[in-house]
Scaffold this active site. Structure first.
Site, short mmCIF file in Angstrom:
data_model
loop_
_atom_site.label_atom_id
_atom_site.label_comp_id
_atom_site.label_asym_id
_atom_site.label_seq_id
_atom_site.Cartn_x
_atom_site.Cartn_y
_atom_site.Cartn_z
N ASP A 10 44.42 53.11 19.19
CA ASP A 10 43.51 54.24 19.26
C ASP A 10 42.24 53.73 19.93
O ASP A 10 41.55 52.87 19.38
CB ASP A 10 43.22 54.74 17.83
CG ASP A 10 42.19 55.86 17.78
OD1 ASP A 10 41.55 56.14 18.82
OD2 ASP A 10 42.03 56.45 16.69
N TYR A 227 37.83 49.44 6.24
CA TYR A 227 38.45 50.57 6.91
C TYR A 227 37.96 50.70 8.34
O TYR A 227 36.78 50.72 8.59
CB TYR A 227 38.15 51.88 6.16
CG TYR A 227 38.78 53.05 6.86
CD1 TYR A 227 40.17 53.19 6.85
CD2 TYR A 227 38.04 53.98 7.57
CE1 TYR A 227 40.78 54.23 7.52
CE2 TYR A 227 38.64 55.02 8.24
CZ TYR A 227 40.01 55.14 8.21
OH TYR A 227 40.61 56.17 8.88
N LYS A 230 43.45 54.36 10.93
CA LYS A 230 44.81 54.22 10.42
C LYS A 230 45.68 53.43 11.40
O LYS A 230 45.40 53.40 12.59
CB LYS A 230 45.40 55.61 10.18
CG LYS A 230 45.29 56.03 8.73
CD LYS A 230 46.01 55.05 7.82
CE LYS A 230 45.85 55.35 6.36
NZ LYS A 230 45.69 54.20 5.50
C1 F6R Z 1 42.33 59.33 9.95
C2 F6R Z 1 41.07 59.37 10.67
C3 F6R Z 1 40.14 60.45 10.38
C4 F6R Z 1 38.73 59.94 10.03
C5 F6R Z 1 37.79 61.10 9.70
C6 F6R Z 1 36.36 60.65 9.46
O1 F6R Z 1 43.09 58.26 10.37
O2 F6R Z 1 40.81 58.51 11.50
O3 F6R Z 1 40.61 61.28 9.36
O4 F6R Z 1 38.79 59.04 8.98
O5 F6R Z 1 37.76 62.02 10.76
O6 F6R Z 1 35.93 59.90 10.53
P1 F6R Z 1 34.45 59.31 10.65
O7 F6R Z 1 34.19 58.51 9.40
O8 F6R Z 1 34.49 58.47 11.87
O9 F6R Z 1 33.54 60.50 10.75
MG MG Z 2 41.21 57.81 15.64
MG MG Z 3 45.36 57.76 15.37
#
Ligand code: F6R
Ligand code: MG
Ligand code: MG
Length: 363
Positions: A10, A227, A230
């Site tokens: 990603d 974190y 994913k």
């Molecule tokens: C799942 C994913 C999203 C983010 C969510 C919050 O793999 O990447 O669900 O975790 O959109 O993202 P931030 O913390 O970057 O605002």
């Molecule tokens: Mg992403």
């Molecule tokens: Mg992804």
């Protein structure tokens, strides 16, 4: 001997984490076309599932080849530049180190590679996942290679009747172990039933010793220690003859099994089989998606893809996935929609616990 490598990352989402911008996908396509022209690759295709770029590369350099891995890395850094120019979300998010050194494993991107001697006809399926974790292929691999209720060939086809061996990785301790199916199924299931910790890396045909399937088991949170996004895993599965038939390989996805991922990587949700056209998770950053790209290899050339879940017979699975997502969403911040405390990718627990520390008293 040929090698099929799928390396994915990603490197920026459009919009938010929902999809890949066409210009980023174009970078992948152009870079792979150049690599075919220069002779590094026999063939190469770039595809997207959600916000992840999957480089499907056919070559004769073997797995863990530095030149191939570096080329993939450089493709991701070039794509990241495009993502940054467009101010896409999370540009370069899976590239966890500053510079490439030797092998892409441990640097953030996920990889699945299979070495094979191409048969007279060589059908393969490349699976691409988004909004879920490495380990999510455990259940489908088990169904494909060990469950006679899924794979009729295990019972009625000579070439499959000897069963398959499973290479399982302990992701926390970096150890691996082999299990023979069918005789060690119960032992196997003790481990792979817990996909957050134990993931099937490879499946081997016991009749020939050939690798039948491989998945990416790279775990971003373990690599980074926090974190960062994913894993969004990939897998390659060889089909027909001594391997399960194409229809047996994609049959497990008629059930949208519940996997971890979804919003903030911290929820359980159904894994929805979709066509490329529907591979852009939006609702609550999900539900998690899986795409199946079918290819025939022809002297290393990728004849395809056929978009295998672009099929009416997966409509029920998609409907079921939507119903399961609706139901799980009703649980809001409660388990078992939300992951258990120590498995959430996002948590405010340490800070909130510290704030509340003095307010607890004996019952
Ligand atoms: C799942 C994913 C999203 C983010 C969510 C919050 O793999 O990447 O669900 O975790 O959109 O993202 P931030 O913390 O970057 O605002
Ligand atoms: Mg992403
Ligand atoms: Mg992804």
């Amino acid at each position: 001997m040929q090698t099929l490598s799928v390396i994915k990352a990603d490197i920026g989402g459009w919009v938010g984490h929902s999809a890949m911008h066409p210009e980023v996908l174009d970078v992948g396509r152009e870079r792979l076309a150049q690599a075919v022209q220069s002779g590094l690759l026999i063939d190469g295709q770039a595809h997207a599932c959600g916000d992840d770029l999957f480089l499907v590369m056919s070559h004769d350099r073997g797995q863990d080849d530095t030149a191939i891995h570096e080329y993939a890395w450089d493709t991701f850094t070039t794509g990241t530049e495009t993502a940054k120019n467009l101010k896409l979300y999370g540009a370069g998010q899976d590239l966890l180190v500053d510079a490439f050194s030797g092998n892409i494993r441990g640097m953030g991107p996920g990889s699945a590679e299979i070495e094979l001697v191409e048969r007279q006809s060589e059908p393969v399926i490349v699976f691409m996942g988004d909004k879920t974790s490495s380990g999510s292929f455990n259940l489908p691999f088990y169904k494909m290679f060990a469950d006679p209720f899924n794979t009729a060939g295990l019972v009625i086809a000579d070439a499959l009747h000897q069963g398959f061996a499973f290479e399982v990785h302990d992701l926390k301790n970096s150890k691996k172990i082999m299990f023979n199916a069918p005789e060690e199924l119960y032992d196997l299931l003790v481990f792979i039933g817990s996909p957050g910790r134990y993931a099937i890396k490879r499946v081997i045909a016991r009749s020939t010793g050939e690798v039948a399937a491989v998945s990416s088991t790279d775990k971003l949170s373990l690599i980074a220690g926090r974190y960062v996004g994913k894993d969004d895993p990939t897998a390659i599965v060889r089909c027909q003859n001594q391997f399960p038939a194409v229809g047996e390989v994609i049959e497990p996805f008629t059930t949208p099994y519940i996997v971890e991922g979804f919003m903030r990587g911290s929820h359980y949700g159904p894994w929805m089989p979709v066509s490329l056209a529907d591979a852009h998770p939006a609702r609550f950053d999900g539900p998690p998606r899986v795409v199946a790209l079918g290819f025939q290899l022809a002297n290393g050339k990728l004849v395809g893809p056929r978009d295998m879940f672009d099929d009416l017979s997966y409509d029920n699975a998609r409907q079921k996935a939507n119903d399961i997502a609706d139901f799980l969403r009703l649980h809001g911040p409660f388990e078992p929609h939300r992951l258990p405390l120590d498995e959430m990718e996002y948590t405010t627990m340490p800070a909130v616990a510290a704030k509340m520390e003095s307010r607890w008293s004996e019952i």
